[in-house]
Design an enzyme around this catalytic site. Structure first.
Site, PDB file in Angstrom:
ATOM      1  N   ARG A 109       8.021 -28.821   0.614  1.00 36.67           N
ATOM      2  CA  ARG A 109       7.174 -28.352  -0.108  1.00 36.67           C
ATOM      3  C   ARG A 109       6.511 -26.929  -0.014  1.00 36.67           C
ATOM      4  O   ARG A 109       6.360 -26.695   1.004  1.00 36.67           O
ATOM      5  CB  ARG A 109       5.668 -29.290  -0.338  1.00 36.67           C
ATOM      6  N   THR A 113       3.438 -22.940  -4.456  1.00 33.44           N
ATOM      7  CA  THR A 113       3.573 -23.701  -5.713  1.00 33.44           C
ATOM      8  C   THR A 113       3.703 -25.172  -5.342  1.00 33.44           C
ATOM      9  O   THR A 113       3.403 -25.829  -6.622  1.00 33.44           O
ATOM     10  CB  THR A 113       5.041 -23.433  -6.120  1.00 33.44           C
ATOM     11  N   ASP A 205      -1.136 -34.658   6.833  1.00 32.58           N
ATOM     12  CA  ASP A 205       0.216 -34.403   6.699  1.00 32.58           C
ATOM     13  C   ASP A 205       1.069 -35.338   7.699  1.00 32.58           C
ATOM     14  O   ASP A 205       1.103 -35.392   8.834  1.00 32.58           O
ATOM     15  CB  ASP A 205       0.568 -32.983   7.124  1.00 32.58           C
ATOM     16  N   ASP A 208       3.499 -34.007  10.152  1.00 32.97           N
ATOM     17  CA  ASP A 208       3.095 -33.365  11.381  1.00 32.97           C
ATOM     18  C   ASP A 208       2.480 -34.493  12.066  1.00 32.97           C
ATOM     19  O   ASP A 208       2.671 -34.347  13.509  1.00 32.97           O
ATOM     20  CB  ASP A 208       1.819 -32.776  10.898  1.00 32.97           C
TER      21      ASP A 208
HETATM   22  C1  PRP Z   1       5.618 -34.271   2.331  1.00 30.99           C
HETATM   23  C2  PRP Z   1       5.892 -35.984   2.061  1.00 30.99           C
HETATM   24  C3  PRP Z   1       6.785 -35.716   0.982  1.00 30.99           C
HETATM   25  C4  PRP Z   1       6.114 -34.703   0.218  1.00 30.99           C
HETATM   26  C5  PRP Z   1       5.118 -35.253  -0.709  1.00 30.99           C
HETATM   27  O1  PRP Z   1       6.809 -33.620   2.950  1.00 30.99           O
HETATM   28  O2  PRP Z   1       6.575 -36.225   3.234  1.00 30.99           O
HETATM   29  O3  PRP Z   1       8.007 -35.466   1.218  1.00 30.99           O
HETATM   30  O4  PRP Z   1       5.318 -33.947   0.970  1.00 30.99           O
HETATM   31  O5  PRP Z   1       4.724 -34.493  -1.556  1.00 30.99           O
HETATM   32  P1  PRP Z   1       4.870 -34.225  -3.110  1.00 30.99           P
HETATM   33  O6  PRP Z   1       4.765 -35.761  -3.547  1.00 30.99           O
HETATM   34  O7  PRP Z   1       3.809 -33.327  -4.028  1.00 30.99           O
HETATM   35  O8  PRP Z   1       6.320 -33.536  -3.400  1.00 30.99           O
HETATM   36  P2  PRP Z   1       6.506 -31.973   3.351  1.00 30.99           P
HETATM   37  O9  PRP Z   1       7.139 -31.358   1.879  1.00 30.99           O
HETATM   38  O10 PRP Z   1       5.403 -31.636   3.705  1.00 30.99           O
HETATM   39  O11 PRP Z   1       7.695 -31.802   4.213  1.00 30.99           O
HETATM   40  P3  PRP Z   1       7.649 -32.469   5.929  1.00 30.99           P
HETATM   41  O12 PRP Z   1       7.929 -33.967   5.722  1.00 30.99           O
HETATM   42  O13 PRP Z   1       8.700 -31.886   6.585  1.00 30.99           O
HETATM   43  O14 PRP Z   1       6.329 -32.079   6.477  1.00 30.99           O
HETATM   44  N1  URA Z   2       2.325 -34.630   2.013  1.00 30.05           N
HETATM   45  C1  URA Z   2       1.816 -35.171   2.922  1.00 30.05           C
HETATM   46  O1  URA Z   2       2.285 -35.414   4.119  1.00 30.05           O
HETATM   47  N2  URA Z   2       0.684 -35.635   2.878  1.00 30.05           N
HETATM   48  C2  URA Z   2      -0.078 -35.365   1.511  1.00 30.05           C
HETATM   49  O2  URA Z   2      -1.290 -35.827   1.427  1.00 30.05           O
HETATM   50  C3  URA Z   2       0.526 -34.810   0.689  1.00 30.05           C
HETATM   51  C4  URA Z   2       2.008 -34.178   0.926  1.00 30.05           C
END
Ligand code: PRP
Ligand code: URA
Length: 214
Positions: A109, A113, A205, A208
């Protein structure tokens, strides 16, 4: 449990899943326990989500006689974790279907944005002939889930399911509308998104917490 009148949404309503999600939410839950819980929840959700997994008859010799009995045709199943957090669900599924193939979709993400940015895609061949189960613990705005399914469809996938652990109503609605042909399995429906598009109460998150990066 159904969500509104969306035929394609199943919200799991099981005490074991609820209990484990409560442990996930706790900010004191450490990385190792968090990873185990994500794996276990994926396994429990799969019990429902895999209701129509392809079976083939195999011959088996019981202590009494030889018979034909159904076995899972794991090669027809592809699990696709959305990187990074979806990786946490893979072992849970592999415990049940060890020879399921694995594809990967890397999405991140944008911090401003909150739109997903695609940085990696690797799927097995003949995706059009397989059941594709996309894994991501978090469904927040729904942008990543919609993009992951778009990506699989653009490569020929037609038989697709999506599994998440926690969803926000905003994202669930967006996903259910965008892909009405995709069965969506949700561990728990949370209250809403906050101003940063994080799920409330959520668990923070997921990436993380699974990988200990914060
Ligand atoms: C997180 C999660 C989803 C996304 C959800 O990933 O694992 O993929 O956010 O958010 P959305 O529904 O608003 O798109 P992130 O982009 O933080 O990446 P990561 O798993 O590498 O931390
Ligand atoms: N991605 C995450 O990991 N947690 C949230 O709450 C939203 C997006």
């Amino acid at each position: 449990m159904r969500y509104k009148n969306y035929e394609n949404v199943v919200i799991l309503d099981h005490p074991l899943i609820k209990h484990k999600i409560t442990r996930l939410r706790d900010k004191e839950t450490g990385t190792s326990e968090f990873r185990n819980l994500v794996e276990e929840i994926a396994m429990l959700e799969a019990y429902d989500a895999f209701w129509n997994l392809p079976l083939i008859d195999v011959e088996v010799e019981t202590p009494i006689e030889t018979c034909k009995s159904p076995a899972i045709d794991g090669k027809k199943l592809v699990i696709v974790p959305v990187l990074r957090a979806g990786l946490g669900m893979v072992n849970g599924i592999h415990n049940l279907v060890p020879n399921a193939k694995v594809g990967h979709i890397g999405l991140c993400r944008d911090p401003e944005t909150h739109e997903p940015h695609e940085y990696f895609v690797k799927l097995p061949e003949s995706i059009d002939q397989r059941l594709v189960v996309i894994l991501d613990p978090m469904l927040a705005t729904g942008g990543s889930a919609v993009a992951a399914i778009d990506c699989v469809k653009a490569r020929g996938g037609t038989n697709i399911k999506f599994m998440c652990i926690i969803a926000a109503p905003e994202g669930l609605e967006r996903l259910a509308k965008a892909h009405p042909d995709v069965e969506i399995y949700v561990g728990n429906l949370d209250r809403c998104l906050n101003d940063d598009d994080y799920i409330c109460p959520g668990l923070g998150d997921a990436g993380d917490r699974i990988f200990g990066t914060k």
